[in-house]
Enzyme design. Structure first.
Site, PDB file in Angstrom:
ATOM      1  N   GLU A 242       0.825  -1.198   0.000  1.00 50.09           N
ATOM      2  CA  GLU A 242       0.000   0.000   0.000  1.00 50.09           C
ATOM      3  C   GLU A 242       0.862   1.252   0.000  1.00 50.09           C
ATOM      4  O   GLU A 242       1.828   1.357   0.755  1.00 50.09           O
ATOM      5  CB  GLU A 242      -0.931   0.000   1.208  1.00 50.09           C
ATOM      6  CG  GLU A 242      -1.888  -1.177   1.259  1.00 50.09           C
ATOM      7  CD  GLU A 242      -2.841  -1.234   0.072  1.00 50.09           C
ATOM      8  OE1 GLU A 242      -2.990  -0.214  -0.630  1.00 50.09           O
ATOM      9  OE2 GLU A 242      -3.446  -2.301  -0.143  1.00 50.09           O
TER      10      GLU A 242
ATOM     11  N   CYS B 123      -7.896  -2.016   8.193  1.00 53.98           N
ATOM     12  CA  CYS B 123      -6.540  -2.023   7.633  1.00 53.98           C
ATOM     13  C   CYS B 123      -6.054  -0.599   7.365  1.00 53.98           C
ATOM     14  O   CYS B 123      -4.958  -0.213   7.793  1.00 53.98           O
ATOM     15  CB  CYS B 123      -6.496  -2.850   6.353  1.00 53.98           C
ATOM     16  SG  CYS B 123      -6.602  -4.630   6.602  1.00 53.98           S
TER      17      CYS B 123
ATOM     18  N   HIS C 112      -1.079  -5.729   2.043  1.00 59.99           N
ATOM     19  CA  HIS C 112      -2.249  -6.608   2.039  1.00 59.99           C
ATOM     20  C   HIS C 112      -1.872  -7.973   1.470  1.00 59.99           C
ATOM     21  O   HIS C 112      -1.049  -8.066   0.544  1.00 59.99           O
ATOM     22  CB  HIS C 112      -3.369  -5.992   1.195  1.00 59.99           C
ATOM     23  CG  HIS C 112      -4.348  -5.200   1.998  1.00 59.99           C
ATOM     24  ND1 HIS C 112      -4.596  -3.854   1.755  1.00 59.99           N
ATOM     25  CD2 HIS C 112      -5.154  -5.548   3.034  1.00 59.99           C
ATOM     26  CE1 HIS C 112      -5.512  -3.424   2.619  1.00 59.99           C
ATOM     27  NE2 HIS C 112      -5.866  -4.430   3.391  1.00 59.99           N
TER      28      HIS C 112
END
Length: 227
Positions: A92, A155, A178
């Site tokens: 991310e 998250c 992730h």
């Protein structure tokens, strides 16, 4: 203050903190939890990996993360989370200041259109070399890519909280990755949901850690998206 180990001439332990989440959404397992626990105690480039499992609860998860950072004083923090439906490991790039839950968390809380931190910036960038990490993972045979959305569930909440916390620790870098479903989770979906074997995911995160510790700056390669 000088610690007893420093006084004795023994260097302080250098650590990498890896966190995972407890199961959520009716699942009995969470691959991020399994990866974090599998990595605990391993050594990468002279650093010892320590792990913590965070509750899948807004607020409580970030408090647990801050406690873990104070406890371990890591030089690198990688938070992991489950992203069912994604085929590979996704690094991310940005955390946004928004809680907008598609389902309740494990405490039954479901914030909608709420800022994570009212006085906080709209977003934080990961301080990990995400492009270089994705490239290294792919070269090791692990499907990986850069992602530009960590969602708006717990998250992203933890990712934003992590980067907020690390503002006070400029020597510590961190970010979020992730991970896909495990094979047994995919089977329970009743459809052909993408999955990855646990040993592959563990190896991919090991490569990610090694690359993050090795690269001072990210690779200058294309990693964007048209949509």
């Amino acid at each position: 203050m000088t610690t007893s180990s420093e006084a004795a001439g023994t260097p302080a332990v250098r650590t990498v903190l890896v966190t995972g989440f407890e199961p959520f959404g009716g699942e009995t397992e969470n691959p991020s939890r399994q990866i974090a626990l599998e990595l605990a105690g391993r050594s990468v480039l002279g650093r010892t990996i320590v792990s913590e499992v965070l509750p899948c609860v807004f607020g409580k998860s970030t408090r647990a993360l801050r406690t873990a950072i104070r406890k371990h004083a890591p030089e690198l923090v990688i938070c992991l989370g489950q992203a069912g439906g994604r085929a590979g490991l996704t690094l991310e790039r940005v955390a946004i200041n928004l809680d907008d839950a598609p389902l309740p968390d494990n405490a039954g809380v479901r914030p909608i259109d709420q800022p994570i931190l009212k006085s906080g910036p709209a977003a934080y960038w990961s301080t990990l070399p995400v492009k270089g990490m994705a490239r290294a993972m792919a070269m090791a045979g692990i499907e990986a890519s850069v992602s530009h959305s960590a969602g708006t569930y717990v998250c992203n909440h933890v990712f934003y909280g992590l980067m907020q916390s690390l503002k006070r620790r400029p020597a510590t870098r961190g970010g979020f990755i992730h991970v896909p479903f495990l094979p047994e989770q995919s089977l329970r979906q009743g459809r052909s949901a993408p999955f990855m074997l646990l040993p592959q995911m563990v190896r991919g995160i090991e490569v990610a850690i090694e690359t993050a510790l090795s690269l001072a700056e990210d690779a200058s390669i294309a990693g964007g998206a048209t949509h």
